[in-house]
Every structure is written in C-alpha cells, then in structure tokens.
Design an enzyme around this catalytic site. Sequence first.
Site, mmCIF file in Angstrom:
data_model
loop_
_atom_site.group_PDB
_atom_site.id
_atom_site.type_symbol
_atom_site.label_atom_id
_atom_site.label_comp_id
_atom_site.label_asym_id
_atom_site.label_seq_id
_atom_site.Cartn_x
_atom_site.Cartn_y
_atom_site.Cartn_z
ATOM 1 N N HIS A 10 0.819 -1.225 0.000
ATOM 2 C CA HIS A 10 0.000 0.000 0.000
ATOM 3 C C HIS A 10 0.853 1.276 0.000
ATOM 4 O O HIS A 10 0.394 2.312 -0.448
ATOM 5 C CB HIS A 10 -0.931 -0.008 1.222
ATOM 6 C CG HIS A 10 -0.192 -0.198 2.517
ATOM 7 N ND1 HIS A 10 0.355 -1.414 2.878
ATOM 8 C CD2 HIS A 10 0.124 0.678 3.510
ATOM 9 C CE1 HIS A 10 0.967 -1.281 4.049
ATOM 10 N NE2 HIS A 10 0.846 -0.031 4.453
ATOM 11 N N GLY A 67 6.839 1.512 0.953
ATOM 12 C CA GLY A 67 6.993 2.895 1.406
ATOM 13 C C GLY A 67 8.405 3.413 1.206
ATOM 14 O O GLY A 67 8.620 4.513 0.684
ATOM 15 N N GLY A 69 10.961 1.116 -0.007
ATOM 16 C CA GLY A 69 11.662 0.195 -0.907
ATOM 17 C C GLY A 69 12.519 -0.800 -0.139
ATOM 18 O O GLY A 69 13.005 -1.783 -0.709
ATOM 19 N N ILE A 70 12.680 -0.545 1.156
ATOM 20 C CA ILE A 70 13.611 -1.375 1.940
ATOM 21 C C ILE A 70 13.018 -2.758 2.230
ATOM 22 O O ILE A 70 13.611 -3.783 1.887
ATOM 23 C CB ILE A 70 14.008 -0.657 3.253
ATOM 24 C CG1 ILE A 70 14.764 0.641 2.943
ATOM 25 C CG2 ILE A 70 14.880 -1.580 4.110
ATOM 26 C CD1 ILE A 70 15.023 1.535 4.155
ATOM 27 N N GLY A 71 11.845 -2.784 2.858
ATOM 28 C CA GLY A 71 11.265 -4.073 3.242
ATOM 29 C C GLY A 71 11.000 -4.963 2.047
ATOM 30 O O GLY A 71 11.253 -6.179 2.083
ATOM 31 N N HIS A 99 27.215 -3.476 -12.899
ATOM 32 C CA HIS A 99 28.123 -4.191 -11.993
ATOM 33 C C HIS A 99 27.463 -5.361 -11.267
ATOM 34 O O HIS A 99 28.116 -6.362 -11.007
ATOM 35 C CB HIS A 99 28.692 -3.230 -10.939
ATOM 36 C CG HIS A 99 29.749 -2.318 -11.494
ATOM 37 N ND1 HIS A 99 30.565 -1.544 -10.695
ATOM 38 C CD2 HIS A 99 30.111 -2.057 -12.775
ATOM 39 C CE1 HIS A 99 31.402 -0.848 -11.467
ATOM 40 N NE2 HIS A 99 31.137 -1.135 -12.737
ATOM 41 N N ARG A 133 35.297 -8.904 -14.351
ATOM 42 C CA ARG A 133 35.481 -9.068 -12.898
ATOM 43 C C ARG A 133 34.145 -8.995 -12.164
ATOM 44 O O ARG A 133 33.976 -9.575 -11.086
ATOM 45 C CB ARG A 133 36.457 -8.023 -12.353
ATOM 46 C CG ARG A 133 35.953 -6.583 -12.398
ATOM 47 C CD ARG A 133 37.027 -5.603 -11.967
ATOM 48 N NE ARG A 133 36.538 -4.239 -11.859
ATOM 49 C CZ ARG A 133 36.341 -3.418 -12.889
ATOM 50 N NH1 ARG A 133 36.553 -3.850 -14.132
ATOM 51 N NH2 ARG A 133 35.908 -2.195 -12.703
ATOM 52 N N HIS A 134 33.170 -8.311 -12.768
ATOM 53 C CA HIS A 134 31.856 -8.206 -12.124
ATOM 54 C C HIS A 134 31.123 -9.543 -12.147
ATOM 55 O O HIS A 134 30.353 -9.849 -11.248
ATOM 56 C CB HIS A 134 31.021 -7.111 -12.795
ATOM 57 C CG HIS A 134 31.728 -5.790 -12.778
ATOM 58 N ND1 HIS A 134 32.010 -5.131 -11.604
ATOM 59 C CD2 HIS A 134 32.250 -5.045 -13.778
ATOM 60 C CE1 HIS A 134 32.672 -4.015 -11.888
ATOM 61 N NE2 HIS A 134 32.829 -3.937 -13.198
HETATM 62 C C1 RB5 Z 1 4.288 0.013 5.431
HETATM 63 O O1 RB5 Z 1 3.770 0.910 6.352
HETATM 64 C C2 RB5 Z 1 5.791 0.214 5.318
HETATM 65 O O2 RB5 Z 1 6.422 -0.312 6.434
HETATM 66 C C3 RB5 Z 1 6.306 -0.442 4.064
HETATM 67 O O3 RB5 Z 1 5.679 0.111 2.961
HETATM 68 C C4 RB5 Z 1 7.793 -0.326 3.792
HETATM 69 O O4 RB5 Z 1 8.224 0.995 3.871
HETATM 70 C C5 RB5 Z 1 8.669 -1.251 4.533
HETATM 71 O O5 RB5 Z 1 9.884 -1.329 4.341
#
Ligand code: RB5
Length: 146
Positions: A10, A67, A69-71, A99, A133-134
């Site tokens: 979301h 939100g 991109g990390i999770g 790379h 090398r990559h």
């Molecule tokens: C959702 O609230 C949020 O945690 C998710 O979109 C994201 O940012 C997680 O890494």
Amino acid sequence: MKKVVLGADHGGYELKDRIAEFLKNKGYEIRDMGVNSSDSVDYPDFAEKTAREFLSGDYDFGVVCCGTGIGISISANKVKGIRCALPQNVFAARMSREHNNANMIAFGGRIEYPEPVEDMVEAFISAKFQGGRHERRVNKIMAIEQ
Ligand code: RB5
C-alpha cells in the site's frame, strides 16, 4: 516483446502504477501482481509473489515498491535467484545493472528521490551487465545462496 512484472504494498502502489505506465509507454508488456489500493497489506507477500512470477516467466526484469523500498527489496532478495537493487539515484540504478546484474529493482513511494524515478528506471533498462570481474563477484553473491 519486452516483459516486466511489478508488485507493491500500500505504501508503494501509486509509484508502481507510475512506473508501469512509463514502461507501457516504452513498449513493455506489464504484469501487475498488485496491490492496487491503499488498504494495508504485508510487503513480504507481494515481494515473494512478484519475485516468483519473475523467475517463472520470461520477464526482462521485475519492479517492487513499498513505502521505502527497503522491506520489499529485502524480502525479494530472500527468493533464490533474485538480485534486487534499491538504488538511491540514476547513477546507482545504472550501476546495479552494469556491476551487479540486478534482475529486480525496488523503489520507495514515500521517498523523495534526487532525480525522477522514471530517469532511474530508464538508466536501469538501458544499462548492460559488464561481465568480466563483475561476473566473478556476482557469481560469489549467488554462491552465498547455496
Ligand atoms: C508500510 O507501512 C511500510 O512499512 C512499508 O511500505 C515499507 O516501507 C517497509 O519497508
């Protein structure tokens, strides 16, 4: 035909739709794994769905958004065979291909990027893996999965 699979939670679905539109205009066939509303969902579910679809189909690459991109990138990278990049800017987006031979790319719908996300996507799709090398280093990344 060039094919791309996209997925989001979301926090990232509006950006996912924007990227899908950009890619459609560039001639890509789009497979949208959802979500398509702001109702709260769990990003690992959509990361896994999108990554597994990428691996099972004849896709050029995959895109995932949450939100930050990390999770969603952490989750996608848990699927064997996935190298999901989370670039900060156009330079990193290009390098992730040249790379790291990234096969997926992640973005954050709540992140203010220093350059338009479309430019980052363009840099990703127009870059080519440099090998040499990559290749050795990417092979070492993949060996960690064993
Ligand atoms: C959702 O609230 C949020 O945690 C998710 O979109 C994201 O940012 C997680 O890494």
